[in-house]
Design a protein around this motif. Structure first.
Motif, PDB file in Angstrom:
ATOM      1  N   LEU A 163      38.934  21.081  13.979  1.00 43.30           N
ATOM      2  CA  LEU A 163      37.946  20.350  14.933  1.00 43.30           C
ATOM      3  C   LEU A 163      36.837  20.350  14.501  1.00 43.30           C
ATOM      4  N   ARG A 164      36.262  21.352  13.339  1.00 41.89           N
ATOM      5  CA  ARG A 164      35.110  21.159  12.537  1.00 41.89           C
ATOM      6  C   ARG A 164      35.071  19.734  12.079  1.00 41.89           C
ATOM      7  N   PHE A 165      36.265  18.853  11.774  1.00 44.83           N
ATOM      8  CA  PHE A 165      36.144  18.058  11.594  1.00 44.83           C
ATOM      9  C   PHE A 165      35.728  16.480  12.168  1.00 44.83           C
ATOM     10  N   ALA A 166      36.684  16.740  13.473  1.00 40.99           N
ATOM     11  CA  ALA A 166      36.598  16.264  14.591  1.00 40.99           C
ATOM     12  C   ALA A 166      34.749  16.267  14.624  1.00 40.99           C
ATOM     13  N   LYS A 177      19.273  11.248  -6.888  1.00 43.85           N
ATOM     14  CA  LYS A 177      18.159  11.340  -6.980  1.00 43.85           C
ATOM     15  C   LYS A 177      17.145  11.936  -6.157  1.00 43.85           C
ATOM     16  N   VAL A 178      17.743  12.058  -5.047  1.00 44.57           N
ATOM     17  CA  VAL A 178      16.339  11.857  -4.161  1.00 44.57           C
ATOM     18  C   VAL A 178      17.167  13.935  -3.551  1.00 44.57           C
ATOM     19  N   ASP A 179      18.334  13.834  -3.893  1.00 46.56           N
ATOM     20  CA  ASP A 179      19.378  15.163  -3.799  1.00 46.56           C
ATOM     21  C   ASP A 179      19.714  15.423  -2.244  1.00 46.56           C
ATOM     22  N   LEU A 180      20.241  13.593  -1.661  1.00 49.80           N
ATOM     23  CA  LEU A 180      20.951  14.011  -0.338  1.00 49.80           C
ATOM     24  C   LEU A 180      21.697  14.157  -0.071  1.00 49.80           C
ATOM     25  N   LEU A 181      22.454  14.275  -1.697  1.00 52.71           N
ATOM     26  CA  LEU A 181      24.589  14.353  -1.759  1.00 52.71           C
ATOM     27  C   LEU A 181      24.761  15.441  -0.710  1.00 52.71           C
ATOM     28  N   ASN A 182      26.275  15.136   0.084  1.00 52.76           N
ATOM     29  CA  ASN A 182      26.785  16.311   0.648  1.00 52.76           C
ATOM     30  C   ASN A 182      26.233  16.162   1.881  1.00 52.76           C
ATOM     31  N   THR A 183      25.474  15.691   2.537  1.00 49.17           N
ATOM     32  CA  THR A 183      24.799  15.489   3.927  1.00 49.17           C
ATOM     33  C   THR A 183      25.615  14.450   4.660  1.00 49.17           C
ATOM     34  N   TYR A 184      25.025  14.878   5.993  1.00 49.73           N
ATOM     35  CA  TYR A 184      25.799  13.650   7.638  1.00 49.73           C
ATOM     36  C   TYR A 184      24.469  12.091   7.023  1.00 49.73           C
ATOM     37  N   PHE A 185      23.629  13.150   6.430  1.00 55.27           N
ATOM     38  CA  PHE A 185      22.411  11.268   6.442  1.00 55.27           C
ATOM     39  C   PHE A 185      22.896  10.302   5.124  1.00 55.27           C
ATOM     40  N   ALA A 186      24.170  11.227   3.836  1.00 54.59           N
ATOM     41  CA  ALA A 186      24.372  10.271   2.939  1.00 54.59           C
ATOM     42  C   ALA A 186      25.906   9.880   3.790  1.00 54.59           C
ATOM     43  N   TYR A 230      36.255   6.354   1.720  1.00 54.71           N
ATOM     44  CA  TYR A 230      36.523   5.408   0.388  1.00 54.71           C
ATOM     45  C   TYR A 230      34.986   6.376   0.467  1.00 54.71           C
ATOM     46  N   TRP A 231      33.860   5.972   1.065  1.00 52.55           N
ATOM     47  CA  TRP A 231      32.155   6.250   0.609  1.00 52.55           C
ATOM     48  C   TRP A 231      32.108   7.906   0.942  1.00 52.55           C
ATOM     49  N   PRO A 232      32.935   8.130   1.856  1.00 56.47           N
ATOM     50  CA  PRO A 232      33.181  10.023   1.827  1.00 56.47           C
ATOM     51  C   PRO A 232      33.414  10.653   0.771  1.00 56.47           C
ATOM     52  N   LEU A 233      34.545   9.962   0.530  1.00 52.35           N
ATOM     53  CA  LEU A 233      35.248  10.786  -1.166  1.00 52.35           C
ATOM     54  C   LEU A 233      34.461  10.595  -1.849  1.00 52.35           C
ATOM     55  N   VAL A 246      33.766  20.792   2.434  1.00 54.92           N
ATOM     56  CA  VAL A 246      34.686  21.264   3.354  1.00 54.92           C
ATOM     57  C   VAL A 246      34.164  20.894   4.733  1.00 54.92           C
ATOM     58  N   ASN A 247      32.615  21.554   4.993  1.00 49.01           N
ATOM     59  CA  ASN A 247      32.791  21.911   5.871  1.00 49.01           C
ATOM     60  C   ASN A 247      31.840  20.374   6.427  1.00 49.01           C
ATOM     61  N   LEU A 248      31.676  19.595   5.651  1.00 48.95           N
ATOM     62  CA  LEU A 248      30.883  18.618   5.698  1.00 48.95           C
ATOM     63  C   LEU A 248      31.735  16.767   5.625  1.00 48.95           C
TER      64      LEU A 248
END
Length: 278
Positions: free
Chosen positions: A71-74, A135-144, A213-216, A222-224
């Motif tokens: 459900l978190r993945f969804a 560079k701007v430390d935004l990996l592992n975010t929804y925005f990324a 591809y891109w989320p990988l 895992v929570n994102l």
């Protein structure tokens, strides 16, 4: 054979071909549903059965829901797909209106660039976008996960085709009443474009819901994880070779796509027909 007989034979052949195509398309989904209710020892059974000897659906779906945060993945998928779609519409609708209804130097050349943008796969800008996000430390975010898809050239093309058929007299009358171009876009033109918006929403939602591809590349938490990446984590860590639980999880994560299409199917068909995109 008379004309009535020829017409019946033509309709029979046409519908037979269409039904064959439908069966071919639906077969993987039917097989997924059947596998999700089979016990492990029947999944690779040589006998072809539409209904298992032992109903194992409760166990498979319980394991799928309890072994991983499906459900978190969804929810992650809904957040990502919804965010992408909102920004795509905010950007594409004014751009498409300008290309369809405003006259300015270089309009045709700009539209050619839009068409060329359709030829650029998402893998081409992946590396510079990844480096910029790192560079701007935004990996592992929804925005990324969302930022590479905020600009959709397909949406611009689709809406431009629709806006070209919008009556110019209405736009001229709105200008005479003192409305600005942005007011015309959002208060007059956009409400009439709901079929095209619904059609594009289905395309966008399905494409980004299924994107791995891109989320990988940008997500390791895992929570994102969105649904495809979450399924990969689930199969590696929890389910192992339990294909009944895997297909149960796939069924749960596929259900939102079916719900979205069922709600938007009429608008989707209208949008495809009215924009002339086949």
């Amino acid at each position: 054979m008379n004309s009535a007989g020829r017409r019946f034979a033509s309709l029979f052949i046409t519908h037979a071909i269409l039904l064959t195509g439908v069966a071919f398309i639906l077969l993987p989904f039917i097989w997924m549903l059947i596998t999700s209710i089979k016990p492990p020892d029947e999944v690779f059974n040589a006998q072809l059965r539409l209904w298992p000897k032992q109903f194992y659906g409760i166990e498979n779906y319980t394991m799928a829901l309890t072994s991983a945060p499906l459900l978190r993945f969804a929810l992650n998928g809904l957040i990502v797909c919804g965010g992408i779609l909102i920004v795509q519409l905010l950007v594409a609708i004014p751009c498409a209106y300008a290309l369809a209804k405003l006259k300015f130097p270089g309009r045709n050349a700009l539209f050619v660039l839009v068409l060329l943008g359709l030829c650029v796969p998402e893998q081409v800008p992946a590396l510079p976008i990844y480096i910029g996000l790192a560079k701007v430390d935004l990996l592992n975010t929804y925005f990324a996960m969302m930022v590479p898809f905020f600009l959709s050239v397909f949406a611009i093309f689709l809406f431009r085709q629709f806006f070209r058929s919008f009556p110019d007299d209405i736009i001229h009358a709105a200008r005479l009443d003192g409305m600005s171009e942005f007011e015309i876009v959002w208060r007059i033109v956009t409400p009439s474009a709901m079929p095209a918006i619904a059609a594009f929403a289905v395309f966008s939602f399905v494409a980004h819901w299924n994107d791995l591809y891109w989320p990988l590349i940008v997500i390791s938490d895992v929570n994102l994880a969105p649904p495809p990446l979450g399924m990969m984590f689930f199969s590696d860590a929890e389910a192992g070779t339990n294909y009944g639980a895997l297909t149960a999880a796939a069924t749960i994560l596929t259900a939102p796509l079916l719900i979205v299409f069922l709600f938007a199917r009429r608008r989707f068909i209208e949008g495809i027909t009215m924009t002339g995109v086949k």
